[in-house]
Design a protein around this motif. Structure first.
Motif, mmCIF file in Angstrom:
data_model
loop_
_atom_site.group_PDB
_atom_site.id
_atom_site.type_symbol
_atom_site.label_atom_id
_atom_site.label_comp_id
_atom_site.label_asym_id
_atom_site.label_seq_id
_atom_site.Cartn_x
_atom_site.Cartn_y
_atom_site.Cartn_z
ATOM 1 N N ALA A 128 0.838 -1.201 0.000
ATOM 2 C CA ALA A 128 0.000 0.000 0.000
ATOM 3 C C ALA A 128 0.874 1.252 0.000
ATOM 4 O O ALA A 128 1.884 1.302 0.702
ATOM 5 C CB ALA A 128 -0.917 0.011 1.216
ATOM 6 N N VAL A 129 0.477 2.249 -0.774
ATOM 7 C CA VAL A 129 1.164 3.547 -0.826
ATOM 8 C C VAL A 129 0.210 4.595 -0.258
ATOM 9 O O VAL A 129 -0.955 4.675 -0.664
ATOM 10 C CB VAL A 129 1.572 3.915 -2.264
ATOM 11 C CG1 VAL A 129 2.215 5.304 -2.301
ATOM 12 C CG2 VAL A 129 2.529 2.868 -2.817
ATOM 13 N N GLY A 130 0.703 5.387 0.698
ATOM 14 C CA GLY A 130 -0.147 6.325 1.410
ATOM 15 C C GLY A 130 -0.272 7.682 0.751
ATOM 16 O O GLY A 130 0.327 7.961 -0.303
ATOM 17 N N PRO A 131 -1.019 8.585 1.388
ATOM 18 C CA PRO A 131 -1.276 9.915 0.820
ATOM 19 C C PRO A 131 -0.050 10.826 0.782
ATOM 20 O O PRO A 131 -0.097 11.876 0.143
ATOM 21 C CB PRO A 131 -2.346 10.498 1.754
ATOM 22 C CG PRO A 131 -2.229 9.706 3.014
ATOM 23 C CD PRO A 131 -1.803 8.341 2.606
ATOM 24 N N SER A 132 1.041 10.411 1.419
ATOM 25 C CA SER A 132 2.263 11.226 1.349
ATOM 26 C C SER A 132 2.854 11.228 -0.054
ATOM 27 O O SER A 132 3.658 12.104 -0.393
ATOM 28 C CB SER A 132 3.314 10.694 2.334
ATOM 29 O OG SER A 132 3.694 9.366 1.999
ATOM 30 N N MET A 191 -0.084 1.243 10.278
ATOM 31 C CA MET A 191 -1.159 1.656 9.376
ATOM 32 C C MET A 191 -1.596 3.091 9.663
ATOM 33 O O MET A 191 -1.851 3.873 8.742
ATOM 34 C CB MET A 191 -2.350 0.698 9.516
ATOM 35 C CG MET A 191 -2.090 -0.699 8.986
ATOM 36 S SD MET A 191 -3.428 -1.874 9.373
ATOM 37 C CE MET A 191 -4.810 -1.117 8.534
ATOM 38 N N GLN A 192 -1.652 3.447 10.926
ATOM 39 C CA GLN A 192 -2.008 4.819 11.287
ATOM 40 C C GLN A 192 -0.980 5.810 10.764
ATOM 41 O O GLN A 192 -1.318 6.921 10.330
ATOM 42 C CB GLN A 192 -2.144 4.928 12.804
ATOM 43 C CG GLN A 192 -3.322 4.160 13.370
ATOM 44 C CD GLN A 192 -3.266 4.001 14.875
ATOM 45 O OE1 GLN A 192 -2.361 4.518 15.535
ATOM 46 N NE2 GLN A 192 -4.225 3.275 15.437
ATOM 47 N N ALA A 193 0.295 5.416 10.782
ATOM 48 C CA ALA A 193 1.356 6.295 10.287
ATOM 49 C C ALA A 193 1.238 6.505 8.780
ATOM 50 O O ALA A 193 1.539 7.593 8.277
ATOM 51 C CB ALA A 193 2.725 5.711 10.636
ATOM 52 N N ILE A 194 0.819 5.479 8.051
ATOM 53 C CA ILE A 194 0.600 5.644 6.610
ATOM 54 C C ILE A 194 -0.520 6.651 6.361
ATOM 55 O O ILE A 194 -0.389 7.576 5.555
ATOM 56 C CB ILE A 194 0.266 4.290 5.950
ATOM 57 C CG1 ILE A 194 1.506 3.392 5.902
ATOM 58 C CG2 ILE A 194 -0.265 4.499 4.530
ATOM 59 C CD1 ILE A 194 1.274 2.059 5.243
ATOM 60 N N MET A 195 -1.624 6.494 7.061
ATOM 61 C CA MET A 195 -2.753 7.398 6.859
ATOM 62 C C MET A 195 -2.414 8.836 7.253
ATOM 63 O O MET A 195 -2.962 9.784 6.683
ATOM 64 C CB MET A 195 -3.962 6.907 7.660
ATOM 65 C CG MET A 195 -4.546 5.602 7.129
ATOM 66 S SD MET A 195 -6.100 5.138 7.966
ATOM 67 C CE MET A 195 -5.471 4.712 9.597
ATOM 68 N N ARG A 214 -10.034 2.734 1.720
ATOM 69 C CA ARG A 214 -11.394 3.274 1.800
ATOM 70 C C ARG A 214 -11.413 4.783 1.991
ATOM 71 O O ARG A 214 -12.462 5.415 1.799
ATOM 72 C CB ARG A 214 -12.156 2.582 2.937
ATOM 73 C CG ARG A 214 -12.340 1.083 2.696
ATOM 74 C CD ARG A 214 -12.912 0.379 3.899
ATOM 75 N NE ARG A 214 -12.785 -1.075 3.778
ATOM 76 C CZ ARG A 214 -13.015 -1.917 4.767
ATOM 77 N NH1 ARG A 214 -13.393 -1.470 5.951
ATOM 78 N NH2 ARG A 214 -12.864 -3.211 4.581
ATOM 79 N N ASP A 215 -10.263 5.367 2.394
ATOM 80 C CA ASP A 215 -10.241 6.832 2.524
ATOM 81 C C ASP A 215 -10.059 7.515 1.176
ATOM 82 O O ASP A 215 -10.123 8.742 1.070
ATOM 83 C CB ASP A 215 -9.156 7.278 3.502
ATOM 84 C CG ASP A 215 -7.739 7.045 2.979
ATOM 85 O OD1 ASP A 215 -7.578 6.472 1.881
ATOM 86 O OD2 ASP A 215 -6.788 7.445 3.668
ATOM 87 N N GLY A 216 -9.812 6.720 0.127
ATOM 88 C CA GLY A 216 -9.657 7.268 -1.214
ATOM 89 C C GLY A 216 -8.296 7.864 -1.499
ATOM 90 O O GLY A 216 -8.031 8.287 -2.632
ATOM 91 N N ARG A 217 -7.422 7.879 -0.501
ATOM 92 C CA ARG A 217 -6.097 8.484 -0.700
ATOM 93 C C ARG A 217 -4.976 7.457 -0.703
ATOM 94 O O ARG A 217 -3.905 7.704 -1.248
ATOM 95 C CB ARG A 217 -5.825 9.513 0.399
ATOM 96 C CG ARG A 217 -6.851 10.652 0.445
ATOM 97 C CD ARG A 217 -6.457 11.672 1.510
ATOM 98 N NE ARG A 217 -6.321 11.050 2.814
ATOM 99 C CZ ARG A 217 -5.522 11.501 3.782
ATOM 100 N NH1 ARG A 217 -4.753 12.556 3.574
ATOM 101 N NH2 ARG A 217 -5.473 10.890 4.958
#
Length: 322
Positions: A128-132, A191-195, A214-217
């Motif tokens: 998974a790649v986060g919003p950063s 996971m929280q750190a990714i978000m 599910r957050d779309g980002r």
């Protein structure tokens, strides 16, 4: 009153012992120790198993979270528990096959200190790649970004030498790129750190990865599995992109060593039945897996094979812990 011979007295005593019923099991609440904090996959599966076992065993089954040392703290606690079947251990490939190679100081011995009960399931991974990193939309873009800035991207895990860490290392080495590893104590805070845009990416169980999207980002750019996953449709497999990796994370139930064989058999039968419960099957399905009940001997053989396979990865990556 007639006198009894010594032989008659001893015979009567022996007959009493034979006639006495065996110690009932279970007699009280049973606990399943999880070596990780609440909120991650191990906690989810442990609680689902506890709920399914309770009516089958006729006693309450509860989960006790004992995080630390990559699951080693909980494993050591379970290994030291009385061997009467009232303490179970939700072991994973990290605690049963990787720690024996990666840790210089051993808190326990997976072979000597545990009695195998049954495998639970193999859980596939996803990247998974986060919003950063909003510009990274697919796997090749992730690799390109890492190649353009060696060590500039970060990836998280639930500990040094965990499957999450080693799986990502395998991917990066196969594609010849580098990232900075940031270990956490368990899956949930990573996971929280990714978000929160504190991490760029992570290899984690597919069900957790899907929930992040599910957050779309957050995007899943690849899955680590033998076949495409229904819960993440359209995500490519890393094995089709130059990375020889299909295994994720397996979980299994153990009891402390020297647990009586009759209790082990009772637990194996109950665990196998619990894995047929519709609610348990659905929770496992939501993680991209299916229940895989086994005999104790089959689980022991799997553990031996996996220790050898992951030991090679630890040696190749140098992921040792003092």
């Amino acid at each position: 009153m007639p006198k009894l011979s010594r032989r008659a007295v001893l015979g009567a005593a022996a007959a009493t012992l034979v006639a006495r019923p065996a110690l009932a099991f279970p007699e009280r609440t049973i606990r399943i120790i999880s070596g990780y904090a609440p909120g991650g996959l191990n906690d989810i599966v442990s609680r689902a198993m506890a709920q399914a076992l309770t009516p089958l065993l006729g006693q309450s089954v509860v989960v006790e979270n004992r995080p630390g040392a990559g699951g080693g703290v909980g494993a050591a606690a379970a290994a030291r528990a009385p061997a009467d079947g009232h303490t179970l251990w939700m072991g994973i490939v990290d605690t049963q096959a990787i720690i024996p190679t990666a840790y210089r100081t051993q808190l326990y011995d997976p072979d000597r200190d545990f009695a195998p009960i049954s495998l639970v399931a193999h859980f596939p991974f996803a990247v998974a790649v986060g919003p950063s990193r909003p510009g990274i939309r697919d796997f090749e873009a992730l690799i390109a970004a890492a190649r353009a800035a060696p060590g500039g991207l970060t990836f998280g895990s639930w500990g040094v030498a965990s499957t999450s860490h080693l799986a990502m290392e395998r991917i990066l080495r196969a594609r010849g790129v580098e990232m900075l590893h940031v270990p956490f104590t368990s899956q949930a805070p990573a996971m929280q750190a990714i978000m929160a845009s504190q991490l760029d990416c992570m290899a984690l169980p597919a069900g957790g990865a899907e929930s992040l999207t599910r957050d779309g980002r957050t995007r899943v750019v690849a899955v680590i599995a033998q076949r495409p996953l229904d819960i993440i449709p359209g995500a490519p497999m890393v094995k089709d992109m130059g990375v020889d990796l299909t295994s994720g994370l397996w979980k299994a139930i153990y009891a402390p060593a020297r647990t009586p064989p009759a209790v082990v058999d009772r637990l194996n039968a109950a665990v196998r039945e619990a894995m047929r419960a519709p609610a348990f099957v659905e929770i496992v399905r939501q993680q991209g897996a299916v229940p895989e009940p086994t005999t104790p001997d089959e689980l022991a053989a799997l553990q031996r094979r996996e220790r050898e396979a992951w030991g090679e990865v630890v040696r190749a990556t140098g992921a040792y812990i003092q």
